[in-house]
Design a protein around this motif. Sequence first.
Motif, PDB file in Angstrom:
ATOM      1  N   PRO A   1       0.895  -1.418  -0.088  1.00 47.90           N
ATOM      2  CA  PRO A   1      -0.087  -0.174  -0.024  1.00 47.90           C
ATOM      3  C   PRO A   1       0.589   1.177   0.062  1.00 47.90           C
ATOM      4  O   PRO A   1       0.722   2.469  -0.806  1.00 47.90           O
ATOM      5  N   ALA A   2       2.063   1.604   0.449  1.00 49.17           N
ATOM      6  CA  ALA A   2       2.661   2.563   1.385  1.00 49.17           C
ATOM      7  C   ALA A   2       3.263   3.294  -0.774  1.00 49.17           C
ATOM      8  O   ALA A   2       3.074   3.996  -0.287  1.00 49.17           O
ATOM      9  N   ALA A   3       4.510   2.161  -0.641  1.00 45.09           N
ATOM     10  CA  ALA A   3       4.242   2.075  -1.920  1.00 45.09           C
ATOM     11  C   ALA A   3       3.757   2.724  -3.377  1.00 45.09           C
ATOM     12  O   ALA A   3       4.100   3.071  -4.000  1.00 45.09           O
ATOM     13  N   VAL A   4       2.701   1.836  -3.326  1.00 51.21           N
ATOM     14  CA  VAL A   4       1.676   2.407  -4.400  1.00 51.21           C
ATOM     15  C   VAL A   4       1.264   3.627  -4.239  1.00 51.21           C
ATOM     16  O   VAL A   4       1.434   4.512  -5.023  1.00 51.21           O
ATOM     17  N   ALA A   5       0.588   4.021  -2.771  1.00 54.34           N
ATOM     18  CA  ALA A   5       0.702   5.630  -2.406  1.00 54.34           C
ATOM     19  C   ALA A   5       1.426   6.635  -3.169  1.00 54.34           C
ATOM     20  O   ALA A   5       1.075   7.570  -3.457  1.00 54.34           O
ATOM     21  N   THR A   6       2.588   5.938  -2.718  1.00 52.56           N
ATOM     22  CA  THR A   6       3.607   7.329  -2.386  1.00 52.56           C
ATOM     23  C   THR A   6       3.883   7.352  -4.014  1.00 52.56           C
ATOM     24  O   THR A   6       4.062   8.806  -4.760  1.00 52.56           O
ATOM     25  N   ALA A   7       4.008   6.022  -4.891  1.00 55.33           N
ATOM     26  CA  ALA A   7       4.289   6.564  -6.694  1.00 55.33           C
ATOM     27  C   ALA A   7       2.858   7.539  -7.101  1.00 55.33           C
ATOM     28  O   ALA A   7       3.611   8.007  -7.779  1.00 55.33           O
ATOM     29  N   ARG A   8       1.699   6.918  -6.587  1.00 51.66           N
ATOM     30  CA  ARG A   8       0.540   7.598  -6.710  1.00 51.66           C
ATOM     31  C   ARG A   8       1.030   9.728  -6.783  1.00 51.66           C
ATOM     32  O   ARG A   8       0.553  10.140  -7.423  1.00 51.66           O
ATOM     33  N   ARG A   9       1.097   8.833  -5.548  1.00 49.65           N
ATOM     34  CA  ARG A   9       1.663  11.173  -4.993  1.00 49.65           C
ATOM     35  C   ARG A   9       2.257  12.060  -6.495  1.00 49.65           C
ATOM     36  O   ARG A   9       2.349  13.049  -6.807  1.00 49.65           O
ATOM     37  N   TRP A  10       3.531  11.185  -6.308  1.00 51.23           N
ATOM     38  CA  TRP A  10       4.401  11.758  -6.919  1.00 51.23           C
ATOM     39  C   TRP A  10       3.518  11.794  -8.860  1.00 51.23           C
ATOM     40  O   TRP A  10       4.321  12.988  -9.806  1.00 51.23           O
ATOM     41  N   ASP A  11       2.791  10.304  -9.439  1.00 55.81           N
ATOM     42  CA  ASP A  11       2.111  10.983 -10.853  1.00 55.81           C
ATOM     43  C   ASP A  11       1.879  12.104 -10.707  1.00 55.81           C
ATOM     44  O   ASP A  11       1.299  12.749 -10.868  1.00 55.81           O
ATOM     45  N   LEU A  12       0.874  12.776  -9.959  1.00 54.76           N
ATOM     46  CA  LEU A  12      -0.391  13.301  -9.529  1.00 54.76           C
ATOM     47  C   LEU A  12      -0.156  14.869  -9.597  1.00 54.76           C
ATOM     48  O   LEU A  12      -0.214  16.230  -9.581  1.00 54.76           O
ATOM     49  N   ASP A  13       1.845  14.444  -9.006  1.00 55.16           N
ATOM     50  CA  ASP A  13       2.810  16.353  -9.322  1.00 55.16           C
ATOM     51  C   ASP A  13       3.197  17.205 -10.488  1.00 55.16           C
ATOM     52  O   ASP A  13       3.481  16.363 -11.074  1.00 55.16           O
ATOM     53  N   SER A  14       2.368  18.286 -10.448  1.00 54.95           N
ATOM     54  CA  SER A  14       2.931  18.725 -11.324  1.00 54.95           C
ATOM     55  C   SER A  14       3.645  19.176 -12.382  1.00 54.95           C
ATOM     56  O   SER A  14       4.449  19.070 -13.338  1.00 54.95           O
ATOM     57  N   ARG A  15       4.686  19.168 -11.315  1.00 54.29           N
ATOM     58  CA  ARG A  15       6.322  18.998 -11.833  1.00 54.29           C
ATOM     59  C   ARG A  15       7.009  17.817 -12.403  1.00 54.29           C
ATOM     60  O   ARG A  15       8.265  17.864 -12.912  1.00 54.29           O
ATOM     61  N   ASP A  16       6.493  16.952 -12.141  1.00 57.57           N
ATOM     62  CA  ASP A  16       6.921  15.407 -12.596  1.00 57.57           C
ATOM     63  C   ASP A  16       6.925  15.022 -13.953  1.00 57.57           C
ATOM     64  O   ASP A  16       5.569  14.596 -14.140  1.00 57.57           O
ATOM     65  N   ASP A  17       7.595  14.143 -13.890  1.00 55.59           N
ATOM     66  CA  ASP A  17       7.128  13.709 -15.727  1.00 55.59           C
ATOM     67  C   ASP A  17       7.466  11.945 -15.254  1.00 55.59           C
ATOM     68  O   ASP A  17       7.836  11.362 -16.453  1.00 55.59           O
ATOM     69  N   GLY A  18       7.285  11.251 -14.379  1.00 55.42           N
ATOM     70  CA  GLY A  18       7.373   9.923 -14.386  1.00 55.42           C
ATOM     71  C   GLY A  18       6.741   8.745 -13.906  1.00 55.42           C
ATOM     72  O   GLY A  18       6.663   7.794 -13.236  1.00 55.42           O
ATOM     73  N   ASN A  19       5.914   8.945 -14.471  1.00 57.71           N
ATOM     74  CA  ASN A  19       4.021   8.654 -14.574  1.00 57.71           C
ATOM     75  C   ASN A  19       4.164   7.022 -15.644  1.00 57.71           C
ATOM     76  O   ASN A  19       3.954   5.841 -15.039  1.00 57.71           O
ATOM     77  N   GLU A  20       4.941   7.117 -16.526  1.00 60.19           N
ATOM     78  CA  GLU A  20       5.003   6.021 -17.624  1.00 60.19           C
ATOM     79  C   GLU A  20       5.882   5.312 -16.900  1.00 60.19           C
ATOM     80  O   GLU A  20       5.828   3.646 -16.694  1.00 60.19           O
ATOM     81  N   THR A  21       7.001   5.619 -15.773  1.00 61.63           N
ATOM     82  CA  THR A  21       8.296   4.697 -15.151  1.00 61.63           C
ATOM     83  C   THR A  21       7.280   3.732 -14.186  1.00 61.63           C
ATOM     84  O   THR A  21       7.663   3.248 -13.838  1.00 61.63           O
ATOM     85  N   ARG A  22       6.568   4.574 -13.827  1.00 65.12           N
ATOM     86  CA  ARG A  22       6.463   3.981 -12.065  1.00 65.12           C
ATOM     87  C   ARG A  22       5.012   2.736 -12.674  1.00 65.12           C
ATOM     88  O   ARG A  22       4.489   2.264 -12.163  1.00 65.12           O
ATOM     89  N   PHE A  23       4.067   3.537 -13.835  1.00 65.50           N
ATOM     90  CA  PHE A  23       3.134   2.486 -14.260  1.00 65.50           C
ATOM     91  C   PHE A  23       3.361   1.364 -14.485  1.00 65.50           C
ATOM     92  O   PHE A  23       3.315   0.700 -14.092  1.00 65.50           O
ATOM     93  N   LEU A  24       4.703   1.576 -15.517  1.00 68.02           N
ATOM     94  CA  LEU A  24       5.756   0.255 -15.635  1.00 68.02           C
ATOM     95  C   LEU A  24       6.051  -0.774 -14.888  1.00 68.02           C
ATOM     96  O   LEU A  24       5.869  -2.273 -14.483  1.00 68.02           O
ATOM     97  N   ALA A  25       6.101  -0.221 -14.034  1.00 66.08           N
ATOM     98  CA  ALA A  25       6.726  -1.044 -12.234  1.00 66.08           C
ATOM     99  C   ALA A  25       5.993  -1.763 -11.806  1.00 66.08           C
ATOM    100  O   ALA A  25       6.019  -2.487 -11.611  1.00 66.08           O
ATOM    101  N   LEU A  26       4.744  -1.320 -12.070  1.00 67.71           N
ATOM    102  CA  LEU A  26       3.862  -1.395 -11.293  1.00 67.71           C
ATOM    103  C   LEU A  26       2.338  -1.990 -12.181  1.00 67.71           C
ATOM    104  O   LEU A  26       2.020  -3.843 -11.571  1.00 67.71           O
ATOM    105  N   ALA A  27       2.627  -1.662 -12.676  1.00 70.10           N
ATOM    106  CA  ALA A  27       1.425  -2.725 -13.807  1.00 70.10           C
ATOM    107  C   ALA A  27       1.647  -3.711 -14.846  1.00 70.10           C
ATOM    108  O   ALA A  27       1.423  -4.865 -15.060  1.00 70.10           O
ATOM    109  N   GLU A  28       3.305  -3.892 -14.867  1.00 69.14           N
ATOM    110  CA  GLU A  28       3.852  -5.050 -15.744  1.00 69.14           C
ATOM    111  C   GLU A  28       4.778  -5.676 -14.697  1.00 69.14           C
ATOM    112  O   GLU A  28       5.715  -6.360 -15.115  1.00 69.14           O
TER     113      GLU A  28
END
Length: 259
Positions: free
Chosen positions: A195-222
């Motif tokens: 839970p905490a690791a996924v929640a923290t990944a989501r926290r950064w995905d929602l941050d307008s300054r960040d561009d790592g959504n695809e990197t985290r999505f692949l790490a979690l969904a694949e």
Amino acid sequence: MTDQTLRVTVTRQEPGEEPRDETFDVPFDDRTSVLDALDWIKDHSAPSLTFRWSCRSGVCGSCGVMVNGRPVLGCETTVAGYRTSGLTVGPMAHATVQRDLAVDTDEFLAKLRGVSPWMLPTPPVLQPAGAPGPHPSPDAESQDPSAVPSLDVLAVHSQTPGQVEAYRGLSQCIDCMLCYAACPVLDDVAGFTGPAAVATARRWDLDSRDDGNETRFLALAENEEGIWPCTQVGACTRACPKGVDPAKAIRDYQREALG
């Protein structure tokens, strides 16, 4: 503390040995916390009792323990409500015990690192060979070629209140691991990212300054142990002392992955 005493049972364990229970009669009043009770036991009855604590203010997340089978922060949980039932304090579930109530956090930290829980900037655009580069400024030739390029820090890091609000709730996580102790999935899938690791990944995905959504999505969904083992029981969200909702963060990733 008053003349009242509470029966406190503590699960103790030496490295390489089986756990054992020891019981103590601890004086208490309405303000006595579980952490206060452990302090009293260590000071008066069991000097070798080992447990973690730091801020005593519910901020550092280091004093997590199981109280009567429920994960809590020792500093924020008072003992008075257990005067009838008695109190059993054990180490956090789903974590390897180092000694008594102190557990190994390395596995959790490895899972956290696996989702890149930091700001990932936009990767630079590589120019093909021979392509014209950026237009030089009129006085480029007069500038020192070894000078560090200036950076408009405010332009890069400024956010509107609405942009901050998008991730503010998830940013309250203090990495206390209570959600891992509560998660029933970890009974069967020890490698679940959790839970905490996924929640923290989501926290950064929602941050307008960040561009790592695809990197985290692949790490979690694949990854079959990423977001997929979660069955949305919601125990993680109920256990969180800071009101973070990891179950929703996992559910959002699952929905994205399913299209």
